[in-house]
Scaffold this active site. Sequence first.
Site, PDB file in Angstrom:
ATOM      1  N   ASP A 201       0.839  -1.203   0.000  1.00 50.61           N
ATOM      2  CA  ASP A 201       0.000   0.000   0.000  1.00 50.61           C
ATOM      3  C   ASP A 201       0.877   1.258   0.000  1.00 50.61           C
ATOM      4  O   ASP A 201       1.881   1.331   0.728  1.00 50.61           O
ATOM      5  CB  ASP A 201      -0.868  -0.032   1.269  1.00 50.61           C
ATOM      6  CG  ASP A 201      -1.905   1.065   1.295  1.00 50.61           C
ATOM      7  OD1 ASP A 201      -2.792   1.037   0.429  1.00 50.61           O
ATOM      8  OD2 ASP A 201      -1.834   1.943   2.177  1.00 50.61           O
ATOM      9  N   GLU A 275       1.716  -0.570  -4.995  1.00 50.34           N
ATOM     10  CA  GLU A 275       0.718   0.449  -5.296  1.00 50.34           C
ATOM     11  C   GLU A 275       1.484   1.770  -5.349  1.00 50.34           C
ATOM     12  O   GLU A 275       1.741   2.398  -4.319  1.00 50.34           O
ATOM     13  CB  GLU A 275      -0.363   0.513  -4.207  1.00 50.34           C
ATOM     14  CG  GLU A 275      -1.501   1.424  -4.627  1.00 50.34           C
ATOM     15  CD  GLU A 275      -2.090   2.275  -3.519  1.00 50.34           C
ATOM     16  OE1 GLU A 275      -3.203   2.778  -3.695  1.00 50.34           O
ATOM     17  OE2 GLU A 275      -1.444   2.472  -2.479  1.00 50.34           O
TER      18      GLU A 275
HETATM   19  C1  NOJ Z   1      -4.483   2.975  -0.753  1.00 49.32           C
HETATM   20  C2  NOJ Z   1      -5.561   2.019  -0.385  1.00 49.32           C
HETATM   21  O1  NOJ Z   1      -5.903   1.260  -1.503  1.00 49.32           O
HETATM   22  C3  NOJ Z   1      -6.701   2.847   0.151  1.00 49.32           C
HETATM   23  O2  NOJ Z   1      -7.869   2.098   0.303  1.00 49.32           O
HETATM   24  C4  NOJ Z   1      -6.260   3.488   1.439  1.00 49.32           C
HETATM   25  O3  NOJ Z   1      -7.274   4.336   1.899  1.00 49.32           O
HETATM   26  C5  NOJ Z   1      -4.991   4.299   1.236  1.00 49.32           C
HETATM   27  N1  NOJ Z   1      -4.010   3.615   0.446  1.00 49.32           N
HETATM   28  C6  NOJ Z   1      -4.356   4.614   2.566  1.00 49.32           C
HETATM   29  O4  NOJ Z   1      -3.830   3.455   3.127  1.00 49.32           O
END
Ligand code: NOJ
Length: 535
Positions: A201, A275
Amino acid sequence: MNSSPWWKEATIYQIYPRSFFDSNGDGEGDLPGVTSKLDYVKSLGVDAIWLSPFFTSPNKDGGYDVANPRDVDPRFGNLEDARELITQAHMRDLRVIADIVPNHFSDQHEWFQAALKAKRTSKERERFHFYDANEDGTPPNNWISLFGGPSWTQVEDGQFYLHLFDSSQPDLNWENPEVNADFEKTLRFWIDLGVDGFRIDVAHGLIKEDVLTNHPDPQGLSNALRLDVAMDSEVRNALLLTVPYFDRQGVHEVYRKWRKLFDSYGEREIMAVAEAWVHPPVNATRYVRADELHQVFNFDLLTAEFDANVLFDVVERSISLNATVNALPTWALSNHDSPRVASRIGDEQARALALFVFGLPGSTYVFAGQELGLPDGQLQDSDRQDPTFFRTNGAIKGRDGARVPLPWGGDTIPFGFSTGKPWLPISQSWKDLTVESELADPKSSLHLYKNALELRKEFLVGAGGITWLESPQHGDKNDSLLSYSRGSITVVMNLSDSAQECEADGKLVMVSSGTVDARDGIKVIPARSTAWFLS
Ligand code: NOJ
């Protein structure tokens, strides 16, 4: 025998556990619920599941606010349930990807609680980004959280801490060796429990620079960084070039260390996908250099219009940029942070785009419910739970629409998801979109996905690159068709609102909607539809 690592051209099914299947009637999905549906998952023809976070969390941000990264939140079950899920997945030859959240912890994590009690200059505060207020009492800079409102919250003694997301998600200080060590412990913990990989993440966010510098347009930047806020792409891209807190060079040092850790597990082929929504797109390739991570998400298709020029550019760019580091691209049409693709571009277009993407080289991610063609759930403001909604005083509705629980069967709400009241309401209009009713309909989106994924495995995985046949730059150079061949399959997508002739060789094996007319040797592709031909 296929000697490629398992993840190379895998189809990965994203499960948002809270919305998947509720095994205990409390209205929220859980890990035993996922385990009980693994036969369904397997029947889709996917290779792996990615589970959004199920760790101990006060759930202020759907579990992306982690209070203990090495335990399971009771709402989802316990560690034994996680172990059982992994075992049962492996018995079905499904790999399991956990979702690790290294940019921030929950404010309920014991480290943050200790930091609140500690002195201004203390090792407890150095694990996060605590700074003194400006002389006039304002926060250290003007950054706006990605969920709206200031990126800083003040604590009792007057210091502020940085949170790029909700105030309950304090950012960690990755310059601190203790943070590094703790995450390595977490990675090993889950690998030892059996997971096969990680989705990382906010992978581009760990290192912050120039923390004390203001941004010229902090609100614009915050909007530009949200997948659910529509914006002119030139404006968005210009803003994305100015982010002071993402994509710093230091993050790559972290992933080089992690790669060594993953590789130390040898034949288990532990993988990680970043991500990392970075700009310009070439920067994403840095995350998948040979000594870093295995995949990086390409988010372009989450916002791209259904337009031949746009889609051609996205596909061409992603394939060619990844090739510069010897990596393959990833494709995703939906996830838990963006509007569902069927709502965003239309039902037929979503089916066409799925078939177009399933033929491409690389890994493809499918967000649970996408195979059913689910639209976004229709919610009242009183139903909403996304922190964005609250932090923007309702100006941005947030991501709950994509997170409405899955409809499994039956004629009445909640369609088998739970024996209790689902945590977000399911609409009666989903009656014909349940797994049960789509299984009974050979023309359903579910059957289309199953067929496509089976054919993909048989004819396309490992089939090398694509050759463009029709695009705004190839073939007849019109904007109606996008077409490529790969291995023995030719994929033709008609983006226009009228049927179009094409010159594809081979016999029709699948069409996303409508009927392909192949009389007189000329193939006519229906409007807003994609066909596959096998030669
Ligand atoms: C990306 C995640 O996919 C999302 O759902 C989240 O709110 C943010 N990062 C913060 O962790």
